[in-house]
Design an enzyme around this catalytic site. Structure first.
Site, mmCIF file in Angstrom:
data_model
loop_
_atom_site.group_PDB
_atom_site.id
_atom_site.type_symbol
_atom_site.label_atom_id
_atom_site.label_comp_id
_atom_site.label_asym_id
_atom_site.label_seq_id
_atom_site.Cartn_x
_atom_site.Cartn_y
_atom_site.Cartn_z
ATOM 1 N N ASP A 43 43.881 29.976 16.685
ATOM 2 C CA ASP A 43 45.250 29.645 17.033
ATOM 3 C C ASP A 43 45.515 30.262 18.418
ATOM 4 O OD1 ASP A 43 48.015 28.959 16.590
ATOM 5 O OD2 ASP A 43 48.366 31.095 16.271
ATOM 6 N N ASP A 45 49.201 30.868 20.209
ATOM 7 C CA ASP A 45 50.340 31.780 20.346
ATOM 8 C C ASP A 45 50.284 32.865 19.279
ATOM 9 O OD1 ASP A 45 52.472 31.839 22.311
ATOM 10 O OD2 ASP A 45 53.816 31.901 20.586
ATOM 11 N N ASP A 260 47.392 34.181 13.441
ATOM 12 C CA ASP A 260 48.381 35.249 13.245
ATOM 13 C C ASP A 260 49.354 34.880 12.140
ATOM 14 O OD1 ASP A 260 49.550 33.231 15.099
ATOM 15 O OD2 ASP A 260 51.303 34.533 14.941
HETATM 16 MG MG LIG Z 1 50.326 31.545 16.153
#
Ligand SMILES: [Mg+2]
Length: 319
Positions: A43, A45, A260
């Site tokens: 991923d 961000d 995250d």
């Molecule tokens: Mg993310």
């Protein structure tokens, strides 16, 4: 390449039901773990950058993965950028990646229609991030840009002549989303032959003192009005795995998904049979993992990553 028996044994003892803290492993165990995958999906961000700032040593780790011969893909639910636009951002931040390293939901939507040999027009609720990916595979589209109520609601409804060439509706992030667009999308989708695609279902972008509605809010509005579910391209849906296996010959067992957010990134990994790593530089933290691990609900326990660590940069000494 098959995962070696010793490595496989190590991994099965290493992975606890409650997730394994990277810091609890010896350098030798970490090395064996790193050797147990040859594809890395990550991923963006909250893992490699936050907005326009790369996270500490994330560029070094990603570039080392590539130097070490791992296949690397940035997997993003963001539908507002094309792959070349993602590359521009990534390269400016120091990542040695090209277009083939990016898998975005706009790209997946275009590939999905291409694989179906789709030859009609798409009504798009979204931005040029989607329409440029459609153009890249030769698919026509309408609908992008502002489309607000002019005059009365009755005028808008009766003044709308559906385009008979429309054979699919794609819903992504659209800051110009409006009642009129919802009416048009739902009218097209009233025909069960018309394909309904949602790019992703992320609910919202939280800011400290504001909430920005995410694509999921728009997709859900259209879904409610349409009374049928879309095919969703983004994480945690399995469609990404099909593309990776078919087009890039990726072996799920030897693939690591890094994220995250447990309910998109980690769940994608679980849905596809990948190994999973949570980094705590974004949404979910070790405390969340502990809570998920204690749940009685097997679906919630799927959110527990195999391994978790403070940040991606923690891997650098082992690469
Ligand atoms: Mg993310």
């Amino acid at each position: 390449m098959n995962i070696g028996r010793a490595a496989s044994r190590l991994l099965s003892t290493m992975y606890r039901d409650s997730g394994t803290n990277l810091a609890s492993l010896s350098p030798a165990q970490i090395k064996t773990w790193l050797d147990s995958f040859d594809t890395v999906l990550t991923d963006c961000d909250g893992v490699i950058w936050v907005d326009n700032e790369p996270l500490s040593h994330a560029t070094d780790v990603i570039n080392k993965f590539i130097d070490n011969g791992k296949k690397l893909f940035f997997v993003t639910n963001n539908s507002t950028k094309t792959r070349p636009e993602f590359v521009t951002k990534a390269v400016n931040l120091g990542f040695n990646v090209g277009v083939d390293n990016i898998i975005s939901t706009a790209y997946l939507a275009a590939q999905y229609l291409k694989a179906k040999k789709f030859n009609k027009k798409v009504y798009v609720i979204g931005t040029t991030g989607i329409t440029r990916e459609l153009e890249a595979v030769g698919i026509e589209h309408i609908g992008v840009g502002p489309d607000n109520l002019q005059g009365t609601l009755v005028d808008a409804v009766h003044g709308f002549s559906p385009d008979p060439e429309v054979g699919a509706v794609i819903v992504g992030f659209d800051e110009h989303f409006s009642f009129v667009k919802m009416m048009k999308a739902a009218t097209y989708l009233n025909d069960p032959e018309v394909i309904f695609i949602g790019t992703n279902t992320d609910e919202r972008f939280p800011l400290p003192d504001r909430v920005i509605p995410g694509t999921g809010s728009i997709v859900n509005a259209v879904t409610t009005c349409t009374e049928r579910p879309p095919t969703v391209m983004g994480k945690p849906n399995k469609y990404i795995c099909d593309i990776l296996e078919q087009q890039y010959k990726v072996n799920p067992e030897r693939t690591l998904m890094i994220g995250d957010r447990c309910n998109t990134d980690i769940l994608l990994g679980k849905n596809c049979g990948f190994q999973t790593l949570l980094v705590e530089t974004g949404i979910h933290k070790a405390e969340d993992v502990a809570k998920f691990a204690q749940s009685d609900d097997p679906e919630t326990r799927k959110l527990v990553p195999d391994v978790y660590s403070g940040m991606l940069g923690d891997l650098l000494p082992y690469l």
